[in-house]
Motif scaffolding. Structure first.
Motif, short mmCIF file in Angstrom:
data_model
loop_
_atom_site.label_atom_id
_atom_site.label_comp_id
_atom_site.label_asym_id
_atom_site.label_seq_id
_atom_site.Cartn_x
_atom_site.Cartn_y
_atom_site.Cartn_z
N SER A 2 0.80 -1.21 0.00
CA SER A 2 0.00 0.00 0.00
C SER A 2 0.84 1.27 0.00
O SER A 2 0.32 2.35 -0.16
CB SER A 2 -0.93 0.01 1.22
N THR A 381 -2.47 -1.84 9.10
CA THR A 381 -2.09 -1.57 7.71
C THR A 381 -0.80 -2.32 7.40
O THR A 381 0.16 -2.23 8.17
CB THR A 381 -1.88 -0.06 7.49
N LEU A 410 -4.07 4.04 4.61
CA LEU A 410 -4.60 3.23 5.69
C LEU A 410 -5.55 2.17 5.15
O LEU A 410 -6.39 2.46 4.28
CB LEU A 410 -5.35 4.09 6.71
N THR A 411 -5.42 0.96 5.66
CA THR A 411 -6.34 -0.11 5.26
C THR A 411 -7.77 0.25 5.65
O THR A 411 -8.71 0.02 4.88
CB THR A 411 -5.94 -1.45 5.93
#
Length: 505
Positions: A2, A381, A410-411
């Motif tokens: 990510s 995350t 952020l997840t």
């Protein structure tokens, strides 16, 4: 993975960041300070963070002379003001109704005559006797800090010291038990003013659509603090620096979407006009020293000497500061898309965190120990090595030391709100108060338009008319109206709008 890495041209001292990793935690990050009430009494010497000593060339001692002392290359500890250890958050789902009920209680006190005033120069040390102590006892018993059946005397005895400390905690003062200037000033605020603070703060929560969840972040602007709340308990509370009265931090409700390491800073047009252009007229080398680049159409870099600084044409360019230790955003930015284009971030001016009065920013919120807050936000995350890794202190410092900008999405986004609560109540029946730094609690101030907010984001919000402002009533019925979205930017003290969609960098 990510995290998106964007190479930038910067002169970040990589060796310094690596030294942090090699030497281990230092200063404010070494061991959490025991949490106590905000408003630390910090000496003038401690307020000014000493500069890191320059390395000294090694030299052998001459016969008969002492060996030259080695200067430490360790970073000086960051001095920060104290913050409350209260596990109850400033804002919870019950705060609106709790505060309304407390406003009614203080109205009854005001109607009954309130309390008397103490001499402004009064000082009473624990154990001392004073003719003003009986009045102090009556006041603290009235507001619930002292049990009504406590034995009466003219001494500041142990039960009364505990009550004074409880009062100080509720007002964000150092919990010393000593009755001095600050404590007396808070004691002398009339009951009717306290009632108005509670009522006005409750009114500012009308129309709120904030999404309380298992994890959220609260910034109370008058307290200049940031709270990380988890399952209804404050797990971390941080000292913050918020906007100056003429560059007020706005009230927002948004969601934290990402953490930026080694961020660049795009200077807002308002700051270019009011600060950069006048500075360049006096000091043509300013931008070069601050590592601020001028970018023209297509991102082409422009030589500052070719720009006409006599007028305001420079405001048509993009001014962007390279990432690094001296970047205005420091090493961490916490992104939360909103119409006001404000956010939380690090700062190179860490000495401000030691002050009791911390209203110095252009509107954004600077956070002490922001890397620790970033670590809490990034829990859950995936870390820099993908699934199975995490963003711990070492991973964050290592990524900063790469000298590259890293954007970590952020997840799960985390709700965040900036509130302006000068008076509020917690579920345990206590009333808390902070100074009205922006002067918006009074009915006259509520009826006037709020101050323009200078945004410090990378994108200036779309211009739109300000909404009409209606006076805040002093008494409120405990009824919450249906939420209503607003399209215009919201000055401090007005009903907050729904958070906007993501802003572009």
């Amino acid at each position: 993975m990510s995290a998106r890495r964007v190479p930038v041209s910067a002169r970040l001292c990589v060796g310094l960041s690596l030294a942090v990793l090699m030497l281990g935690p230092m200063g404010a990050h070494a061991e959490p300070a025991p949490p106590v009430v905000a408003g630390a009494d910090v000496t003038a010497a401690a307020r000014a963070a000493p500069e890191m000593p320059a390395p000294v060339p090694s030299a052998e001692a001459k016969p008969g002379e002492p060996a030259p002392a080695r200067k430490s290359r360790e970073l000086p500890p960051m001095v920060i003001a104290r913050v409350s250890a209260d596990p109850l958050p400033t804002l919870a789902a019950s705060t609106f109704l709790d505060t309304l009920r407390m406003a009614d209680r203080y109205q009854a006190m005001a109607d009954a005559g309130g309390w008397g005033t103490l001499p402004a120069d009064l000082v009473i040390k624990p154990g001392a006797r004073d003719a003003a102590v009986p009045a102090l006892r009556r006041h603290l018993a009235m507001v619930g800090d002292l049990a009504p059946d406590t034995p009466v005397s003219d001494a500041l005895d142990a039960p009364l010291v505990a009550a004074v400390m409880a009062f100080q905690a509720r007002h964000g003062l150092p919990e010393t038990g000593l009755v001095g200037r600050q404590t007396v000033a808070a004691l002398n605020v009339p009951a009717r003013v306290r009632q108005r603070q509670l009522s006005a703060s409750a009114a500012r929560q009308l129309g709120s659509t904030f999404a309380f969840g298992d994890r959220y972040v609260v910034v109370n602007i008058p307290a200049a603090t940031v709270e990380a709340v988890e399952r209804g308990v404050v797990v971390r509370r941080y000292v913050a620096v918020v906007g100056k009265p003429d560059k007020a931090t706005p009230r927002i409700e948004a969601r934290i979407s990402s953490v930026n390491l080694n961020p660049t800073w795009t200077v807002p047009v308002s700051i270019i006009k009011k600060e950069i252009i006048p500075r360049m007229r006096r000091d043509p080398g300013y931008l070069a020293r601050e590592r601020i680049r001028i970018l023209g159409p297509g991102g082409t870099e422009v030589d500052p000497t070719t720009v006409d600084w006599a007028g305001e044409k420079a405001a048509t360019y993009t001014l962007r500061q390279d990432s690094g230790l001296d970047n205005s955003l420091g090493q961490v930015r916490i992104d939360m898309p909103n119409r006001q284009a404000v956010y939380m971030h690090d700062t190179p001016s860490k000495s401000l965190f030691a002050r009791d009065v911390r209203f110095h920013s252009h509107g954004c919120v600077r956070v002490a120990q922001v890397k620790e807050l970033a670590g809490w936000l990034l829990e859950g995350t995936p870390g820099p090595h993908g699934a199975g890794s995490a963003w711990g202190p070492i991973e964050i410092e290592t990524s900063i030391a790469t000298n590259e900008r890293v954007d970590i999405k952020l997840t799960k986004q985390i709700p965040v709100t900036f509130v302006y609560l000068t008076g509020y109540a917690t579920p345990d029946g206590r009333a808390h108060f902070r100074d009205d730094i922006y002067g918006i609690d009074s009915p006259a101030a509520a009826a006037a338009p709020g101050p323009d907010v200078t945004t410090t984001g990378s994108v200036t919000p779309r211009a739109s008319p300000k909404p009409a402002v209606t006076p805040t009533p002093v008494r409120l019925a405990p009824v919450r109206p249906s939420p209503a979205a607003e399209a215009a930017p919201v000055p401090p003290g007005l009903i907050p709008s729904r958070s906007a969609g993501p802003t572009n960098r």
